[in-house]
Write an enzyme that holds these catalytic residues in place. Structure first.
Site, mmCIF file in Angstrom:
data_model
loop_
_atom_site.group_PDB
_atom_site.id
_atom_site.type_symbol
_atom_site.label_atom_id
_atom_site.label_comp_id
_atom_site.label_asym_id
_atom_site.label_seq_id
_atom_site.Cartn_x
_atom_site.Cartn_y
_atom_site.Cartn_z
ATOM 1 N N ASP A 174 0.856 -1.184 0.000
ATOM 2 C CA ASP A 174 0.000 0.000 0.000
ATOM 3 C C ASP A 174 0.891 1.233 0.000
ATOM 4 O OD1 ASP A 174 -2.937 1.003 0.371
ATOM 5 O OD2 ASP A 174 -1.713 2.243 1.698
ATOM 6 N N GLU B 172 0.948 5.589 0.169
ATOM 7 C CA GLU B 172 0.305 6.884 0.361
ATOM 8 C C GLU B 172 1.074 7.856 -0.528
ATOM 9 O OE1 GLU B 172 -2.470 7.326 1.979
ATOM 10 O OE2 GLU B 172 -2.507 5.252 2.702
ATOM 11 N N ASP C 45 -1.596 2.049 -7.112
ATOM 12 C CA ASP C 45 -0.249 1.897 -6.553
ATOM 13 C C ASP C 45 0.728 1.424 -7.633
ATOM 14 O OD1 ASP C 45 -0.823 1.942 -3.344
ATOM 15 O OD2 ASP C 45 -2.428 0.931 -4.410
ATOM 16 N N HIS D 5 -5.757 5.848 6.405
ATOM 17 C CA HIS D 5 -4.886 6.388 5.358
ATOM 18 C C HIS D 5 -3.414 6.330 5.756
ATOM 19 C CE1 HIS D 5 -8.396 7.545 3.114
ATOM 20 N NE2 HIS D 5 -8.862 8.191 4.164
ATOM 21 N N ASP E 174 -3.782 0.035 6.123
ATOM 22 C CA ASP E 174 -4.594 -0.236 4.933
ATOM 23 C C ASP E 174 -4.338 -1.640 4.383
ATOM 24 O OD1 ASP E 174 -5.641 2.250 5.196
ATOM 25 O OD2 ASP E 174 -4.677 3.129 3.429
#
Length: 237
Positions: free
Chosen positions: A47, A49, A147, A194, A199
């Site tokens: 994951d 961000e 991603d 987040h 996540d």
């Protein structure tokens, strides 16, 4: 030519020795092959961000990685890194990113980080090389196609190690919502922290739910339940 008794003893010794080592070699080879096949079934959960979703200007600011087996059991927890980005980029984030990354503490952490994108790729590549064979294990996650776009651009060596296919939990979610709406209501809801590692954990739990409640049982499991039910009926009667 070897003498009868001495020759036969030597030949028996050589034959016996080879026989034992040969059998052990076959067993070890079979075990290694089974282990290799098992490792090839692993999933690489990632994951990210980012500062936004614009692949032309936005950047990765956090990345986490977990490895599971094919039954979604977590086998290894990889790095969870916050990547340094310039203040100008953080200041130009959308209002949504400013709000959520600010609330989670990620923006502050990015400003304090000293980890470069190149260092991060090296860490993650080293991890997946230890845990998975090259070119066989897919990238997994929720809406992981997003991603993947950033990983293809900013961490190409990491992506080169993975299989070209992906396992996207959001695809299963959308099919479940359409085909099994009643079961879908019980699917775990995301906490929306987040943050990368949180996540990933939620995505794995969500896919575990779909596997246990939507996908059909394995044949062996069905047989076991039929046998168990049959035994129970005999006991009751």
């Amino acid at each position: 030519m070897l003498g009868g008794s001495l020759g036969s003893r030597l030949l028996r010794g050589v034959g016996g020795s080879h026989g034992r080592f040969g059998a052990r070699g076959v067993r070890e080879g079979g075990a290694a092959m089974a282990a290799g096949e098992s490792m090839a079934q692993r999933m690489v959960w990632v994951d990210l961000e980012m500062t936004g979703l614009d692949i032309e200007k936005d950047q990765i600011i956090e990345m986490a990685c977990l490895i599971t087996d094919s039954d979604l059991n977590i086998l290894a927890e990889g790095p969870n890194l916050i990547i340094k980005q310039p203040d100008e980029l953080l200041d130009s984030m959308s209002d949504w990113c400013k709000e959520h990354h600010g609330k989670s503490g990620l923006t502050k952490a990015v400003k304090e980080s000293t980890i470069t994108l190149q260092q991060a790729e090296y860490e993650f590549l080293s991890f997946v090389r230890q845990q998975t064979p090259p070119g066989l294990c897919p990238l997994a996650g929720n809406s992981v196609h997003e991603d993947k776009k950033f990983l293809d651009k900013y961490m190409p060596q990491f992506m080169k190690h993975l299989h070209y296919r992906i396992i996207d939990v959001s695809t299963v979610k959308e099919l479940c919502r359409r085909w099994y709406p009643e079961e879908y209501e019980f699917a775990p809801k995301k906490a929306a922290s987040h943050r990368a590692l949180d996540d990933i954990s939620e995505s794995i739990k969500e896919l575990q739910f779909y596997r246990n409640n939507i996908f059909k049982k394995k044949i062996d499991e069905k047989k076991r339940k039929i046998i168990e039910n049959g035994e129970n009926e005999k006991t009751v009667s």
